[in-house]
Design a protein around this motif. Structure first.
Motif: not given
Ligand SMILES: Cc1cc2nc3c(=O)[nH]c(=O)nc-3n(C[C@H](O)[C@H](O)[C@H](O)COP(=O)(O)O)c2cc1C
Length: 194
Positions: A81-93
């Motif tokens: 139901g959400s963004i894959p963790g790796g992609l969210k991590n990239a957005v955070d960086w």
């Protein structure tokens, strides 16, 4: 115009990577397109390492790639139901330093594919939200591809003509916004070549 594609899936046979490549076919001839494939190498965001000399090489590379782009095209699957963790991590960086980050003011569009009935619309909505909070200019155009396992032909194009046209329209809206935000990326009218 430099456009970077980022797929949220690390899978070799990713339908989202395929969707990005299909979308890239609709970019104008003057677009320099590259799909960035370094997501798996980016360590978890850690503010203690977000200091000069301590930033992981893969995160530095991600920031440099995005900083050098006129626009970003994201394609994300939906995980639980959400963004894959790796992609969210990239957005955070990419979101730091806040207000002066690689994403700040950058034109972005979000599309996505999934094997289920809805094409990952929740993940796309959450990615748009995160990108907007991070300071990106999020294009108001959507494209969700359900049934992704049956949607592409042997050449990697969308088999359904109507869906292919919709994707072309979304890419055109994205390109229009990139040209507004980075007008020097447009065709050079009246340029003299000697
Ligand atoms: C861990 C995991 C969680 C998933 N959760 C969802 C989900 O919540 N909703 C959905 O529609 N599909 C879900 N899926 C299906 C994926 O969206 C589907 O496999 C998609 O094709 C993956 O993208 P890719 O082909 O680019 O790798 C999930 C898949 C995985 C591996």
């Amino acid at each position: 115009m430099r456009v970077i594609g980022i797929a949220g899936s690390l899978r070799a046979g990713s339908y989202n990577a395929k969707l990005l490549d299909a979308a890239a076919q609709a970019l104008p001839a003057d677009a320099d397109y590259r799909r960035w494939a370094g997501l798996a190498d980016v360590p978890f965001y850690n503010a203690d390492r977000d200091e000069p000399g301590l930033i992981p090489v893969a995160a530095e590379e991600l920031r440099a790639v995005v900083a050098g782009a006129d626009g970003l095209l994201f394609a994300t699957p939906e995980y639980n139901g959400s963004i894959p963790g790796g992609l969210k991590n990239a957005v955070d960086w990419l979101s730091r330093p806040f207000g002066a980050s690689a994403l700040s003011g950058k034109t972005v569009a979000v599309i996505g594919a999934g094997t289920g009935r809805f094409g990952g619309v929740w993940a796309q909505a959450e990615l748009r939200k995160a990108l907007g909070i991070a300071g990106a200019r999020v294009v108001d155009a959507e494209f969700a591809l359900p049934g992704a396992a049956e949607a592409f032909d042997a050449d990697g194009q969308l088999s359904d003509f109507g869906r292919a046209e919709e994707l072309t329209d979304v890419v055109a809206a994205f390109v229009g916004e990139v040209r507004v935000s980075a007008p020097e990326s447009g065709p050079r009218v009246g340029a003299v070549v000697s």
